[in-house]
Design an enzyme around this catalytic site. Sequence first.
Site, PDB file in Angstrom:
ATOM      1  NE  ARG A 207      -3.039   5.011  -3.821  1.00 13.23           N
ATOM      2  CZ  ARG A 207      -1.930   5.025  -4.577  1.00 13.23           C
ATOM      3  NH1 ARG A 207      -1.459   6.141  -5.040  1.00 13.23           N
ATOM      4  NH2 ARG A 207      -1.305   3.892  -4.882  1.00 13.23           N
ATOM      5  CB  THR A 208      -4.408   2.084   2.508  1.00 12.58           C
ATOM      6  OG1 THR A 208      -5.200   2.044   1.314  1.00 12.58           O
ATOM      7  CG2 THR A 208      -5.251   1.642   3.689  1.00 12.58           C
TER       8      THR A 208
ATOM      9  CB  CYS B  91      -8.864   3.593  -6.571  1.00 15.72           C
ATOM     10  SG  CYS B  91      -8.415   2.072  -7.422  1.00 15.72           S
ATOM     11  CG  LEU B  92      -4.079   6.945  -8.225  1.00 15.41           C
ATOM     12  CD1 LEU B  92      -3.432   8.130  -7.496  1.00 15.41           C
ATOM     13  CD2 LEU B  92      -3.537   6.839  -9.638  1.00 15.41           C
TER      14      LEU B  92
ATOM     15  NE  ARG C  31      -8.532   5.552   0.719  1.00 14.70           N
ATOM     16  CZ  ARG C  31      -7.724   4.492   0.563  1.00 14.70           C
ATOM     17  NH1 ARG C  31      -7.180   4.254  -0.605  1.00 14.70           N
ATOM     18  NH2 ARG C  31      -7.511   3.644   1.547  1.00 14.70           N
TER      19      ARG C  31
ATOM     20  CB  SER D  98      -0.875   0.024   1.263  1.00 13.74           C
ATOM     21  OG  SER D  98      -1.479   1.285   1.423  1.00 13.74           O
TER      22      SER D  98
ATOM     23  CG  ASN E 114     -10.741  -4.837  -4.612  1.00 17.36           C
ATOM     24  OD1 ASN E 114     -10.702  -4.234  -5.689  1.00 17.36           O
ATOM     25  ND2 ASN E 114      -9.645  -5.201  -3.957  1.00 17.36           N
TER      26      ASN E 114
ATOM     27  CD  GLN F  74      -9.852   4.444  -3.573  1.00 18.91           C
ATOM     28  OE1 GLN F  74      -8.805   4.080  -3.100  1.00 18.91           O
ATOM     29  NE2 GLN F  74     -10.008   5.637  -4.119  1.00 18.91           N
TER      30      GLN F  74
ATOM     31  CG  MET G  30      -2.328  -5.408  -4.775  1.00 19.34           C
ATOM     32  SD  MET G  30      -2.124  -4.463  -3.245  1.00 19.34           S
ATOM     33  CE  MET G  30      -3.770  -3.752  -3.050  1.00 19.34           C
TER      34      MET G  30
ATOM     35  CG  ASP H  53      -8.882  -0.698  -9.427  1.00 18.04           C
ATOM     36  OD1 ASP H  53      -7.672  -0.412  -9.335  1.00 18.04           O
ATOM     37  OD2 ASP H  53      -9.442  -1.503  -8.650  1.00 18.04           O
TER      38      ASP H  53
ATOM     39  CG  HIS I 263     -10.467  -0.253  -1.389  1.00 15.32           C
ATOM     40  ND1 HIS I 263     -10.124   0.131  -0.107  1.00 15.32           N
ATOM     41  CD2 HIS I 263      -9.468   0.212  -2.193  1.00 15.32           C
ATOM     42  CE1 HIS I 263      -8.972   0.788  -0.137  1.00 15.32           C
ATOM     43  NE2 HIS I 263      -8.556   0.844  -1.393  1.00 15.32           N
TER      44      HIS I 263
HETATM   45  N1   CP Z   1      -6.069   3.216  -3.600  1.00 12.20           N
HETATM   46  C1   CP Z   1      -5.367   2.561  -2.651  1.00 12.20           C
HETATM   47  O1   CP Z   1      -5.919   1.893  -1.782  1.00 12.20           O
HETATM   48  O2   CP Z   1      -4.017   2.696  -2.736  1.00 12.20           O
HETATM   49  P1   CP Z   1      -2.946   1.822  -1.945  1.00 12.20           P
HETATM   50  O3   CP Z   1      -3.096   0.408  -2.428  1.00 12.20           O
HETATM   51  O4   CP Z   1      -1.623   2.417  -2.318  1.00 12.20           O
HETATM   52  O5   CP Z   1      -3.223   1.907  -0.472  1.00 12.20           O
HETATM   53  N1  NVA Z   2      -8.410  -3.444  -7.166  1.00 10.75           N
HETATM   54  C1  NVA Z   2      -7.113  -3.007  -6.690  1.00 10.75           C
HETATM   55  C2  NVA Z   2      -7.266  -1.806  -5.828  1.00 10.75           C
HETATM   56  C3  NVA Z   2      -5.975  -1.222  -5.332  1.00 10.75           C
HETATM   57  C4  NVA Z   2      -6.189  -0.059  -4.413  1.00 10.75           C
HETATM   58  C5  NVA Z   2      -6.450  -4.133  -5.920  1.00 10.75           C
HETATM   59  O1  NVA Z   2      -7.149  -4.817  -5.155  1.00 10.75           O
HETATM   60  O2  NVA Z   2      -5.253  -4.345  -6.107  1.00 10.75           O
END
Ligand code: CP
Ligand code: NVA
Length: 311
Positions: free
Chosen positions: A54-55, A262-263, A290, A52, A161, A133, A227, A222, A130
């Site tokens: 941002r989170t 959402c990046l 966020r 992560s 998600n 987000q 992941m 997205d 999520h």
């Molecule tokens: N959008 C988001 O949740 O980014 P991270 O995976 O970097 O936390």
């Molecule tokens: N759908 C993506 C969101 C990342 C913030 C993931 O789960 O990797």
Amino acid sequence: MKRDFIAVTDFSKDEIYETFRIAKQLKADVKAGKEHHYFANQTMAMVFAKPSLRTRVSFETGMAQFGGHALYLGPNDISIGSRESVKDIARVISRYNNWIMARLFKHEHMLEMAKYASSPVINGLTDYNHPCQIMADMLTIHEHRGTVEGQKVVFIGDGNNVCNSFLNFASIVPYHFVLATPEGYDPDPTTLERARAAGLSKIEVIHDPVEAAKDADVLYTDVWTSMGQEAEKLKRLNDFQGFQINDELLSHAKSDALVMHCLPAHYGEEITEEVLDGPHSVVFDEAENRMHAQKAIMVMLGNGSGANIQV
Ligand code: CP
Ligand code: NVA
């Protein structure tokens, strides 16, 4: 009694709007240099089974702004479910920390964490959803448009998600949600059904991105490979061809459409660099929000757990 935030549906419509109000106030206060130590001397354990930016940074910074401290537990520190059971982790962390924020693979693990933790648990993403987000995303639309109701939000890509959280939001607040996805990448069927059954929002799942983009107020995307899905990357690269936000697709949306992501972004896959850097993009407002949205969620949960914080 403690209160958790595991899905957008944990909040009522009024609570979602109250969260937006608080987030906007906290945002203005941060910009004015005003500090509110609502959670002075409290601690938050941040459990990450996945990477992560941002989170992690937004929760850690937000907690510091509230006068508290957040500690990062990475994928190799805890080994959720293999070194130790989820319920034991939840019970132990609760003895040390006032808050738990977790990013996990299995959604069932998140539910188990919330069940056994005596501290409030905030979901920072699972394979299923999520919610933080989507609160930040809808706050961003609310800021730019003055409302989310009636907005046509078009999600181009995977029924993943993030998409599931858009559907959960649609079961509480009325708006128009369209998913354009290749065959075989539909969202969670129960979530889709529940959102439709709520009868509030117009919800469409189609397979033609151009058709979907017509008259959109918001074009959202997205990553094609989330992941945990890395083994499917090549197949997904192939299957998602054409499901890209680029200038051509944007030309079908409203002339003042917002572009959101959402990046992290994969330029040249789900979005072009030109569009993400272009005049329609509110992607970095979204990323900033966020933090403000999550701080507002913490105030809501704090009050729901017996605090009396007036924002
Ligand atoms: N959008 C988001 O949740 O980014 P991270 O995976 O970097 O936390
Ligand atoms: N759908 C993506 C969101 C990342 C913030 C993931 O789960 O990797």
